[in-house]
Design a protein around this motif. Structure first.
Motif, PDB file in Angstrom:
ATOM      1  N   ALA A  40       0.907  -1.261  -0.135  1.00 56.44           N
ATOM      2  CA  ALA A  40       0.037   0.232   0.004  1.00 56.44           C
ATOM      3  C   ALA A  40       0.890   1.207  -0.038  1.00 56.44           C
ATOM      4  CB  ALA A  40      -0.857   0.169   1.408  1.00 56.44           C
ATOM      5  N   LEU A  41       0.514   2.219  -0.715  1.00 55.53           N
ATOM      6  CA  LEU A  41       1.244   3.565  -0.915  1.00 55.53           C
ATOM      7  C   LEU A  41       0.844   4.519   0.150  1.00 55.53           C
ATOM      8  CD1 LEU A  41       1.250   4.180  -4.506  1.00 55.53           C
ATOM      9  CD2 LEU A  41       2.789   2.705  -3.519  1.00 55.53           C
ATOM     10  N   PRO A  42       1.772   4.857   1.140  1.00 55.64           N
ATOM     11  CA  PRO A  42       1.198   5.691   2.153  1.00 55.64           C
ATOM     12  C   PRO A  42       1.163   7.085   1.493  1.00 55.64           C
ATOM     13  CG  PRO A  42       3.763   5.436   2.248  1.00 55.64           C
ATOM     14  CD  PRO A  42       3.182   4.563   1.297  1.00 55.64           C
ATOM     15  N   TYR A  43      -0.141   7.869   2.159  1.00 58.27           N
ATOM     16  CA  TYR A  43      -0.309   9.231   1.938  1.00 58.27           C
ATOM     17  C   TYR A  43       0.650  10.131   2.535  1.00 58.27           C
ATOM     18  CZ  TYR A  43      -4.906   8.054   0.172  1.00 58.27           C
ATOM     19  OH  TYR A  43      -5.992   7.710  -0.455  1.00 58.27           O
ATOM     20  N   VAL A  44       1.044  11.339   1.887  1.00 55.37           N
ATOM     21  CA  VAL A  44       1.785  12.232   2.519  1.00 55.37           C
ATOM     22  C   VAL A  44       1.373  12.973   3.516  1.00 55.37           C
ATOM     23  CG1 VAL A  44       3.759  11.904   0.618  1.00 55.37           C
ATOM     24  CG2 VAL A  44       1.829  13.639   0.385  1.00 55.37           C
TER      25      VAL A  44
END
Length: 146
Positions: A40-44
Motif C-alpha cells: 500500500a502506498l502511504p499518503y504524504v
C-alpha cells in the motif's frame, strides 16, 4: 530508455555466494521467475508509524528478501501517494503548497523506511512525470487490448 547497470562486476561473487550478477533495473527475463512486489502506498499527510510499517511494508519486504534469496528476478517498489484531499488538507494546515508538503513527507517516509532497513528497489512518488507516463502507458496498453 532506462540505463541498465551491473550491481556486481563480472568475475565477482554476488551476495549469498552465487555467481549470477544482478542488474538494475531487474527487467523481466524468460530464464528466471519474475516477481513484482509492492505494498500500500502511504499518503504524504502524516509521519509513518509502527502500524504503517508492520501493516504495509514489512511483510512485502520479508517476501522480497525471500524471493531474492531464492535468486528470483525480484523488483520491490513502493512510494508515497501524493494525490487527494488528504494532501491538500495537510498542506493547508501547515500553510504550505501541496508540492512542499509532498517533498517534506516523502523525504520523511523515505528516511524512516531506510532506518528500519526496508529494502525497496524503488521508493518513488505518484506525482512524478515518470510515474504518470508509466501509469498512462499501462492503462493505454490494457485499454487497447479490450
Amino acid at each position: 530508455g532506462a540505463e541498465v547497470k551491473r550491481v556486481v562486476e563480472p568475475g565477482q561473487q554476488a551476495e549469498g555466494g552465487h555467481d549470477r550478477a544482478p542488474v538494475w533495473p531487474p527487467l523481466p527475463t524468460t530464464e528466471d521467475r519474475n516477481i513484482l512486489i509492492t505494498s500500500a502506498l502511504p499518503y504524504v499527510n502524516n509521519e509513518p508509524h509502527l502500524g504503517n510499517i508492520i501493516g504495509c511494508v514489512l511483510s512485502a519486504d520479508v517476501y522480497a528478501r525471500f524471493c531474492r534469496a531464492r535468486l528470483h528476478n525480484t523488483l520491490f517498489v513502493c512510494g508515497t501517494d501524493e494525490y487527494g484531499t488528504a494532501t491538500e488538507t495537510k498542506a493547508f494546515q501547515e500553510k504550505m503548497t501541496c508540492e512542499e508538503i509532498c517533498n517534506k513527507y516523502h523525504a520523511l517516509h523515505s528516511d524512516i523506511y531506510k532506518w528500519f532497513g526496508i529494502c525497496f528497489d524503488e521508493f518513488g512518488r505518484t506525482s512524478t512525470h515518470r510515474q504518470t507516463r508509466v501509469a498512462q502507458e499501462i492503462f493505454n496498453d490494457v485499454h487497447a487490448q479490450g
